[in-house]
Design an enzyme around this catalytic site. Structure first.
Site, PDB file in Angstrom:
ATOM      1  N   TYR A  73       0.845  -1.206   0.000  1.00 23.87           N
ATOM      2  CA  TYR A  73       0.000   0.000   0.000  1.00 23.87           C
ATOM      3  C   TYR A  73       0.877   1.252   0.000  1.00 23.87           C
ATOM      4  CZ  TYR A  73      -3.793   3.202   1.098  1.00 23.87           C
ATOM      5  OH  TYR A  73      -4.706   4.218   1.032  1.00 23.87           O
ATOM      6  N   PHE A 125      -7.676  20.324 -25.123  1.00 22.57           N
ATOM      7  CA  PHE A 125      -8.108  18.929 -25.121  1.00 22.57           C
ATOM      8  C   PHE A 125      -9.323  18.837 -24.199  1.00 22.57           C
ATOM      9  CE2 PHE A 125      -8.424  14.536 -23.856  1.00 22.57           C
ATOM     10  CZ  PHE A 125      -8.611  13.992 -25.108  1.00 22.57           C
ATOM     11  N   THR A 126     -10.242  17.945 -24.544  1.00 25.40           N
ATOM     12  CA  THR A 126     -11.564  17.920 -23.890  1.00 25.40           C
ATOM     13  C   THR A 126     -11.468  17.855 -22.365  1.00 25.40           C
ATOM     14  OG1 THR A 126     -11.581  15.533 -24.294  1.00 25.40           O
ATOM     15  CG2 THR A 126     -12.756  16.912 -25.866  1.00 25.40           C
ATOM     16  N   ASP A 216       1.273  19.311 -21.415  1.00 24.31           N
ATOM     17  CA  ASP A 216       0.566  18.049 -21.543  1.00 24.31           C
ATOM     18  C   ASP A 216       1.509  17.206 -22.403  1.00 24.31           C
ATOM     19  OD1 ASP A 216      -0.855  15.841 -22.323  1.00 24.31           O
ATOM     20  OD2 ASP A 216      -2.759  16.899 -22.457  1.00 24.31           O
ATOM     21  N   LYS A 259      -0.815   6.447 -23.758  1.00 18.88           N
ATOM     22  CA  LYS A 259      -0.387   6.724 -25.140  1.00 18.88           C
ATOM     23  C   LYS A 259       1.092   6.349 -25.300  1.00 18.88           C
ATOM     24  CE  LYS A 259      -4.292   9.333 -24.781  1.00 18.88           C
ATOM     25  NZ  LYS A 259      -5.091   9.460 -23.550  1.00 18.88           N
ATOM     26  N   ARG A 384     -14.246  14.212 -34.125  1.00 19.48           N
ATOM     27  CA  ARG A 384     -13.562  15.307 -33.443  1.00 19.48           C
ATOM     28  C   ARG A 384     -13.994  16.588 -34.138  1.00 19.48           C
ATOM     29  NH1 ARG A 384     -11.128  13.478 -28.501  1.00 19.48           N
ATOM     30  NH2 ARG A 384     -13.352  13.634 -28.275  1.00 19.48           N
ATOM     31  N   PHE A 451     -19.814  14.138 -26.178  1.00 20.88           N
ATOM     32  CA  PHE A 451     -19.469  13.192 -27.247  1.00 20.88           C
ATOM     33  C   PHE A 451     -19.400  11.751 -26.753  1.00 20.88           C
ATOM     34  CE2 PHE A 451     -15.105  12.792 -25.783  1.00 20.88           C
ATOM     35  CZ  PHE A 451     -14.929  13.989 -25.102  1.00 20.88           C
TER      36      PHE A 451
HETATM   37  N1  F0G Z   1      -4.321  14.917 -22.842  1.00 20.78           N
HETATM   38  C1  F0G Z   1      -4.359  14.487 -24.109  1.00 20.78           C
HETATM   39  C2  F0G Z   1      -3.593  15.228 -25.150  1.00 20.78           C
HETATM   40  C3  F0G Z   1      -5.125  13.371 -24.451  1.00 20.78           C
HETATM   41  O1  F0G Z   1      -5.162  12.966 -25.711  1.00 20.78           O
HETATM   42  C4  F0G Z   1      -5.842  12.689 -23.436  1.00 20.78           C
HETATM   43  C5  F0G Z   1      -6.662  11.550 -23.737  1.00 20.78           C
HETATM   44  C6  F0G Z   1      -5.776  13.181 -22.130  1.00 20.78           C
HETATM   45  C7  F0G Z   1      -4.993  14.285 -21.879  1.00 20.78           C
HETATM   46  C8  F0G Z   1      -6.534  12.540 -21.008  1.00 20.78           C
HETATM   47  O2  F0G Z   1      -5.912  11.394 -20.625  1.00 20.78           O
HETATM   48  O3  F0G Z   1      -7.601   9.625 -21.136  1.00 20.78           O
HETATM   49  O4  F0G Z   1      -5.647   9.164 -19.652  1.00 20.78           O
HETATM   50  O5  F0G Z   1      -7.482  10.598 -18.860  1.00 20.78           O
HETATM   51  N2  F0G Z   1      -6.979  11.253 -24.905  1.00 20.78           N
HETATM   52  C9  F0G Z   1      -7.725  10.086 -25.326  1.00 20.78           C
HETATM   53  C10 F0G Z   1      -7.954  10.159 -26.793  1.00 20.78           C
HETATM   54  C11 F0G Z   1      -8.971   9.826 -24.547  1.00 20.78           C
HETATM   55  O6  F0G Z   1      -8.655   9.285 -27.307  1.00 20.78           O
HETATM   56  O7  F0G Z   1      -7.417  11.047 -27.455  1.00 20.78           O
HETATM   57  P1  F0G Z   1      -6.715  10.127 -20.035  1.00 20.78           P
END
Ligand code: F0G
Length: 464
Positions: A73, A125-126, A216, A259, A384, A451
């Site tokens: 832990y 980014f979303t 990022d 990624k 997108r 989305f």
């Molecule tokens: N930043 C970027 C540039 C991303 O592409 C993503 C996730 C995140 C942050 C968030 O990270 O999913 O680990 O919480 N992108 C995925 C995509 C979901 O399909 O592009 P996460």
């Protein structure tokens, strides 16, 4: 020396069968999914290009790491391996593990953003933007104009427009800007890199005003590869050296390890300032988990530590990864299909605004194109465009982004060149019959990050 193709520096040890579906099965599946590829069951998908996130194939060395993960832990050995890997490869001293990227974004936004703050960034980014707004901030886009033009061949479409950034600083004052949010290899722009010169200049400008730069760095490896290919002075540098230099022009980073880092789950916040890191850890224990595991199991941290080292062990991995994406993209260009130029690092982005010019943006042309590609071949892609962009919270209208795209995202080390050929054939087929595809309308629209779970129906029955 003979120039070789991008062929992969690995061979296949284990395979996973995938479903070959019929057109009538796909008709049923897409209707049940409300024309949203996020809502399809993976059993109904043939080639899954929804995302490159968490879909990588791990190496035998990473799988072996799962067996020796330390599940303590507190003070897990695997946490220390991860901390050392991040220090060695990214160069940040302080490591805060999280369950995935958005967990890191949440913690970072909560410790730095005050209500009324402004966070400039090179396109949004979303989830990043969500967490900035959730903390009371407002995101302001300062990416160069070329990023919004799918046909521009600018080699570094991810660059920050320094004049726009200076304009935001002049307008709001540095005190209201806790940090600039800089994404390497900008996802929403089509996987487009920024140059080292631009990153350095951004960091210098921010430093002069006492503003932090938070990367990022989710796809920083792919950005490093493009710098090696395109920026004078970096041709003979290793991607490992270039990646370390990228991170040197920042005060910290959020990373989705799903990624570049070659694992199926995980992420981290990395910082230089130990005081800030303590603040982050105080929140981490409430939202993610103890500071030596965040949201990850010991075995996940072990596989991640190995993935981080593996991705830069030689340049061959990223050369083959981006090489495969470019192979697909160049085949689509040869077939005459409009795509975002130049081909990005993690996927090929179809220019749905151009392909589906007969559908107004209010009827979600990219969403319709993604559904049609699935119907044709079982290839799953992602919208997108206007659906992803959401609504303006003040006016309630849709945001109408200039980029209305369908993303064919390539998982790392998963599909073969023959799979890429099938994707080309299918996209070309749909492109030829595009007039038979109509628009969509919502039957269910979630308020936030719509989305993911929105449902649609055709405005008129499709002839497709
Ligand atoms: N930043 C970027 C540039 C991303 O592409 C993503 C996730 C995140 C942050 C968030 O990270 O999913 O680990 O919480 N992108 C995925 C995509 C979901 O399909 O592009 P996460």
């Amino acid at each position: 020396m003979t120039k070789r193709s991008w062929a992969e520096p690995w061979k296949i040890k284990m395979v996973e069968p995938i479903a070959m579906t019929s057109r009538s099965e796909r008709d049923t599946a897409i209707a049940e999914a409300g024309y949203n590829t996020f809502l399809l069951r993976s059993d109904d998908v043939y080639i899954d290009l929804l995302t490159d996130s968490g879909t990588s194939a791990m190496s035998d060395h990473q799988w072996a790491g799962l067996m020796v993960g330390d599940e303590a832990y507190a003070g897990s050995r695997s946490f220390h391996h991860l901390t050392e890997a991040v220090r060695d490869i990214y160069g940040y001293e302080e490591l805060i593990p999280t369950h995935q990227g958005r967990g890191a974004e949440h913690i970072l936004s909560q410790i730095l953003i005050e209500p009324g703050d402004v966070i400039p960034g090179n396109m949004y980014f979303t989830t990043t933007k969500f967490h900035q707004e959730y903390a009371g901030g407002t995101f302001v886009d300062v990416i160069i104009d070329e990023a919004h033009d799918p046909s521009s061949d600018h080699p570094f479409k991810g660059n920050v427009d320094l004049a726009k950034l200076q304009g935001v600083i002049d307008a709001y004052g540095a005190a209201r800007i806790p940090y600039v949010s800089v994404e390497t290899n900008v996802n929403m722009a089509g996987g487009q890199p920024m140059s080292m010169a631009n990153l350095r200049a951004t960091f210098e400008l921010c430093s002069r005003h006492g503003i932090l730069v938070m990367l990022d760095a989710t796809r920083a490896l792919e950005n490093a590869w493009f710098i090696k290919q395109r920026e004078a002075g970096y041709e003979t540098r290793s991607v490992a050296e270039i990646l370390a230099e990228i991170c040197s022009y920042s005060d910290g980073a959020t990373v989705s390890s799903k990624k570049d880092n070659l694992v199926n789950i995980g992420g981290f916040l990395a910082l230089r300032d130990p005081v800030l890191a303590q603040e982050a850890r105080a929140l981490l224990v409430a939202f993610e988990g103890l500071h030596t595991y965040g949201g990850m199991s010991g075995r996940d941290m072990e596989a991640l530590a190995r993935g981080i080292r593996e991705m830069v062990a030689t340049d061959d991995h990223v050369a083959a990864r981006v090489g495969q994406v470019e192979y697909l993209g160049n085949n689509l260009i040869k077939a005459g299909v409009p795509v975002v130029h130049p081909i990005g690092g993690h996927g090929v982005f179809l220019d749905a605004r151009s392909i589906m010019s007969h559908i107004p943006q209010s009827e979600f042309p990219a969403q319709a194109l993604a559904a049609a590609i699935y119907l044709d071949s079982g290839v799953r892609s992602m919208e997108r465009g206007v659906v992803s962009a959401g609504r303006d919270p003040e006016t309630g209208d849709h945001h109408y982004p200039q980029l209305e795209l369908v993303r064919l995202t390539i998982p790392r080390r998963v599909y073969t060149q023959a799979h890429m050929d099938v994707v080309t054939e299918s996209v070309f087929e749909v492109f030829q019959h595009r007039e038979a595809i109509g628009g969509l309308r919502f039957t269910y629209e979630p308020e936030k990050l719509r989305f993911f779970q929105a449902r649609f129906e055709p405005v008129q029955p499709w002839e497709f």
